[in-house]
Design an enzyme around this catalytic site. Sequence first.
Site, PDB file in Angstrom:
ATOM      1  N   GLY A 191       2.724  -1.219   4.339  1.00  0.00           N
ATOM      2  CA  GLY A 191       3.494  -0.070   3.823  1.00  0.00           C
ATOM      3  C   GLY A 191       4.072   0.758   3.229  1.00  0.00           C
ATOM      4  O   GLY A 191       4.571   0.718   2.444  1.00  0.00           O
TER       5      GLY A 191
ATOM      6  N   ASN B  33       0.709  -1.435  -0.041  1.00  0.00           N
ATOM      7  CA  ASN B  33       0.108   0.035   0.214  1.00  0.00           C
ATOM      8  C   ASN B  33       1.071   1.273   0.328  1.00  0.00           C
ATOM      9  O   ASN B  33       1.441   1.652   0.790  1.00  0.00           O
ATOM     10  CB  ASN B  33      -0.975   0.138   0.884  1.00  0.00           C
ATOM     11  N   TRP B  34       1.082   1.709  -1.428  1.00  0.00           N
ATOM     12  CA  TRP B  34       1.817   3.698  -0.963  1.00  0.00           C
ATOM     13  C   TRP B  34       1.822   4.163  -0.672  1.00  0.00           C
ATOM     14  O   TRP B  34       2.311   5.287  -1.016  1.00  0.00           O
ATOM     15  CB  TRP B  34       2.017   3.702  -2.842  1.00  0.00           C
ATOM     16  N   LYS B  35      -0.154   4.136   0.000  1.00  0.00           N
ATOM     17  CA  LYS B  35      -0.308   5.735   0.369  1.00  0.00           C
ATOM     18  C   LYS B  35      -0.297   6.535  -0.476  1.00  0.00           C
ATOM     19  O   LYS B  35       0.479   6.252  -1.496  1.00  0.00           O
ATOM     20  CB  LYS B  35       0.117   5.944   1.731  1.00  0.00           C
TER      21      LYS B  35
ATOM     22  N   HIS C 130      -9.495   1.441   5.110  1.00  0.00           N
ATOM     23  CA  HIS C 130      -8.134   2.065   6.065  1.00  0.00           C
ATOM     24  C   HIS C 130      -7.694   2.861   7.079  1.00  0.00           C
ATOM     25  O   HIS C 130      -8.832   3.982   6.988  1.00  0.00           O
ATOM     26  CB  HIS C 130      -7.036   2.507   4.623  1.00  0.00           C
TER      27      HIS C 130
ATOM     28  N   SER D 256       3.309  -1.798  10.516  1.00  0.00           N
ATOM     29  CA  SER D 256       4.874  -1.773  10.504  1.00  0.00           C
ATOM     30  C   SER D 256       4.976  -3.631  10.164  1.00  0.00           C
ATOM     31  O   SER D 256       6.835  -3.777  11.010  1.00  0.00           O
ATOM     32  CB  SER D 256       5.258  -1.681  11.959  1.00  0.00           C
TER      33      SER D 256
ATOM     34  N   GLU E 124      -5.494  -4.751  10.573  1.00  0.00           N
ATOM     35  CA  GLU E 124      -4.343  -3.813  11.279  1.00  0.00           C
ATOM     36  C   GLU E 124      -4.763  -2.780  12.309  1.00  0.00           C
ATOM     37  O   GLU E 124      -5.134  -1.579  12.192  1.00  0.00           O
ATOM     38  CB  GLU E 124      -4.212  -2.745   9.847  1.00  0.00           C
TER      39      GLU E 124
ATOM     40  N   GLY F 112       2.822   2.481  10.913  1.00  0.00           N
ATOM     41  CA  GLY F 112       3.979   3.165  10.482  1.00  0.00           C
ATOM     42  C   GLY F 112       4.980   3.795  11.753  1.00  0.00           C
ATOM     43  O   GLY F 112       5.510   4.559  11.917  1.00  0.00           O
TER      44      GLY F 112
ATOM     45  N   GLU G  19      -6.482   5.525   8.414  1.00  0.00           N
ATOM     46  CA  GLU G  19      -6.043   6.531   7.648  1.00  0.00           C
ATOM     47  C   GLU G  19      -7.598   6.875   6.908  1.00  0.00           C
ATOM     48  O   GLU G  19      -7.582   8.440   7.443  1.00  0.00           O
ATOM     49  CB  GLU G  19      -5.515   6.471   6.622  1.00  0.00           C
TER      50      GLU G  19
END
Length: 239
Positions: A220, A5-7, A90, A199, A160, A166, A92
């Site tokens: 990520g 997941n490159w965000k 997600h 992570s 997650e 992160g 976020e």
Amino acid sequence: MIIGNWKMNTARADAIALAEAVVGIAHQPATRVGICPPALWIDPIAHVLESSSILLGAQDCIGDQFGAQTGCINADMAHDAGCSMAILGHSERRARFGETSESLLPAVAAVLETGMFPVFCVGETREERESGRALDVVAQQLKPLLKAGLDVSGIVIAYEPVWAIGSGLSATRADIEEMHATVRDVVGRADALVLYGGSVSPDSADEVFSAEGVSGALVGGASLKADKFAAIVAAWERK
Ligand code: PGA
């Protein structure tokens, strides 16, 4: 299944170079490897992945048909652009845009309708874990899928923990095992695909993958470096 997941990372040229490097990652046919670049780079990357086995995914989409929704992409567009999956819910997006499992139901249904699979994210906050509510919070995030009568056999679930994303901290093996068993219990499918995310790195991958019931990872930060992503794929395959 190992999904990157490159965000909101990568300029166009970097995205294409990274996708080209991911195409070069050796993996066994039984391991599904995929990447979810920013929406604007889906189309150029679809060309990079054309004759490879790497799956392409969207980081989000909505369930609406074509119409007046400024700034959105729908499941048909993602599918049309070459995606075979879409990350939905997600943390976020839940935190910043107020997405909830209920509000995501039309997107889940629309993604399934196209033949893509949703990677439906669930997970508790640090405070929820510390107060002993993690299992219940995740169960409540999953229940709307069942209530809506969606075909959960087509849904990949990504557990997650919000505090692990992160942060450099992964959940413990025991916590991952307990949560993945709970997820399968709640959806009523012993064969559900349940990824772990938070992570996952070349350093943590062996420990994460040693947990029983882990079907792979949603990655990520470490998916932004092809060598790290390759090391995670390799860790999965030697488990
Ligand atoms: P991370 O992100 O690997 O950088 O923790 C995982 C995710 O948010 O999917």
